[in-house]
Design an enzyme around this catalytic site. Structure first.
Site, PDB file in Angstrom:
ATOM      1  N   ASP A 261      74.513  51.121   5.554  1.00  0.00           N
ATOM      2  CA  ASP A 261      73.740  51.150   6.064  1.00  0.00           C
ATOM      3  C   ASP A 261      74.619  49.669   6.413  1.00  0.00           C
ATOM      4  OD1 ASP A 261      72.044  51.924   9.063  1.00  0.00           O
ATOM      5  OD2 ASP A 261      72.114  49.850   8.709  1.00  0.00           O
ATOM      6  N   HIS A 274      78.691  45.733  22.998  1.00  0.00           N
ATOM      7  CA  HIS A 274      79.334  47.162  22.513  1.00  0.00           C
ATOM      8  C   HIS A 274      80.417  47.269  22.117  1.00  0.00           C
ATOM      9  CE1 HIS A 274      74.788  48.524  22.252  1.00  0.00           C
ATOM     10  NE2 HIS A 274      74.756  47.559  23.915  1.00  0.00           N
ATOM     11  N   GLU A 304      74.791  52.959  12.807  1.00  0.00           N
ATOM     12  CA  GLU A 304      75.485  52.860  12.196  1.00  0.00           C
ATOM     13  C   GLU A 304      75.218  52.621  10.933  1.00  0.00           C
ATOM     14  OE1 GLU A 304      71.668  50.182  12.950  1.00  0.00           O
ATOM     15  OE2 GLU A 304      73.210  50.856  13.904  1.00  0.00           O
TER      16      GLU A 304
END
Length: 401
Positions: A261, A274, A304
């Site tokens: 992560d 973004h 993510e």
């Protein structure tokens, strides 16, 4: 023996080519970005229909218009199919060769139709040009086609058609034009004309077969891969896991999972936007994939988070892979992307009875432990016992979530 009227055969072929052109154009409108060359094939079929109408107008229109126009239009249509096949196999279209061949063919046909009428030589010129168009497509299928029945079928048809066209041209030169005149009523002429028209339709079916095969592969990939990072999605990962789990049970070898992560990814999106965040995700997926073996696989599980499955890999060996991923992400990326770090949890398949959800849960538990202990670190969970194996190497690491 009763034979089919040549005009009847041509009319039937014209109607079928027209229908196939509409079908091809419809597929082109829907999948032009995924499957290239469909537009050229559709336009080529439409030109074949126009050529058939011009042939049918012989006697109504002057030969200079009907015969010359029909031959040139037919040649242009077959040439367009060659350009379409080149685009389909992602090769640069031979536009110059196409134009030069069509100009040369037009000049030869016009000369032996209007200046020095000679049907045999007209057939020879037309056959020679068209032979190269078909032969080029057969060569493309052989060089770039998938080793699959669809490619074999399409390539074989092209090769046969190239041979038939070449044989017709040679027969015209050696035995005179009467032997190859498609408008002469007779058993052999009717059979030859029927086969020639049938082959024209079969070639279209052959191209649609390889195009459908390509489209099937694209749709299958869409259903199993993440469109942003081009790695597996949950569905694709689940299929791979079941296969590897069966292999692991059969060979009694370990199966290890990494749960990865990105740290503070929300701040990257908030600060850089973004679009940049998407580029970071794609970059991380590339880094992870580059650190793995060919037998390993990586998947994006939304947001993510990435999951890595490593068959025949013990947890202590997986630790080295995880550390390599962290090290590679610390290096300058050379793409102007903001730096990022990852937290990683490692878990090994506890038993053959354990399901994917349980394995993921233990890997996620190790990942959350890495987050709580400061991020940019690795934690390993083996059979529900979590052990700290690596702490952050960055002094003064931010401990905010």
């Amino acid at each position: 023996m009763e034979t089919l009227d040549p005009r009847t055969i041509m009319l039937m072929t014209t109607l079928m080519c027209g229908a196939m052109s509409v079908v091809m154009f419809s597929v082109y409108r829907s999948f032009r970005r995924e499957v290239h060359g469909l537009g050229h094939w559709s336009a080529g079929l439409l030109l074949l229909v126009c050529a058939s109408f011009l042939f049918g107008a012989r006697g109504t229109l002057p030969d200079a218009v009907a015969l010359l126009g029909a031959n040139v239009t037919l040649m242009l249509g077959i040439g367009l199919s060659m350009l379409g096949t080149e685009k389909f196999y992602e090769q640069a279209p031979s536009v110059r060769f196409y134009l030069a061949a069509c100009c040369l063919g037009t000049a030869g046909i016009a000369w032996w139709l209007l200046v020095t009428p000679d049907f045999s030589r007209r057939v020879a010129v037309f056959s020679c040009i068209v032979f190269f168009f078909y032969a080029r497509q057969a060569q493309l299928v052989y060089a770039y086609g998938e080793r699959h029945f669809s490619s074999l079928f399409f390539g074989s048809l092209m090769l046969v058609q190239a041979g038939v066209v070449l044989a017709r041209g040679c027969s015209a030169l050696l035995h005179g034009g009467t032997s190859v005149d498609l408008l002469v009523t007779g058993t052999l002429a009717s059979i030859y004309l029927a086969v020639a028209n049938f082959m024209a339709l079969l070639l279209t079916v052959g191209f649609m077969t390889v195009a459908t095969r390509r489209l099937q592969m694209i749709l299958e990939r869409r259903s199993t891969h993440d469109p942003l990072t081009q790695v597996l999605n949950r569905r694709g990962f689940g299929d791979v896991y079941e296969r590897e789990k069966a292999n692991s049970r059969r060979n009694l070898r370990p199966l290890t999972l990494l749960s990865i992560d990105l740290d503070f990814f929300k701040s990257i999106n908030d600060r850089y936007g973004h679009a940049t965040g998407d580029k970071v995700l794609a970059h991380v997926a590339t880094i992870i994939g580059g650190a793995l073996r060919e037998s390993d696989c990586v998947a994006r599980f939304g947001g993510e988070e990435f999951i890595v499955l490593m068959p025949d890999m013990a947890p202590h060996n997986a630790l080295g892979v995880a550390e390599r991923i962290r090290a590679l992400l610390r290096e300058p990326n050379g793409r102007g992307l903001p730096p990022c770090t990852v937290s990683i949890g490692i878990a090994c398949q506890a038993s053959v009875q354990e399901e994917l959800d349980q394995l993921l849960s233990r890997a996620d538990a190790a990942l959350y432990q890495a987050k709580e202990n400061g991020r940019d670190r690795i934690e390993v969970d083996v059979c529900e016992v979590t052990t700290v194996v690596r702490t952050t190497s960055a002094a003064g690491s931010d401990t905010r979530r």
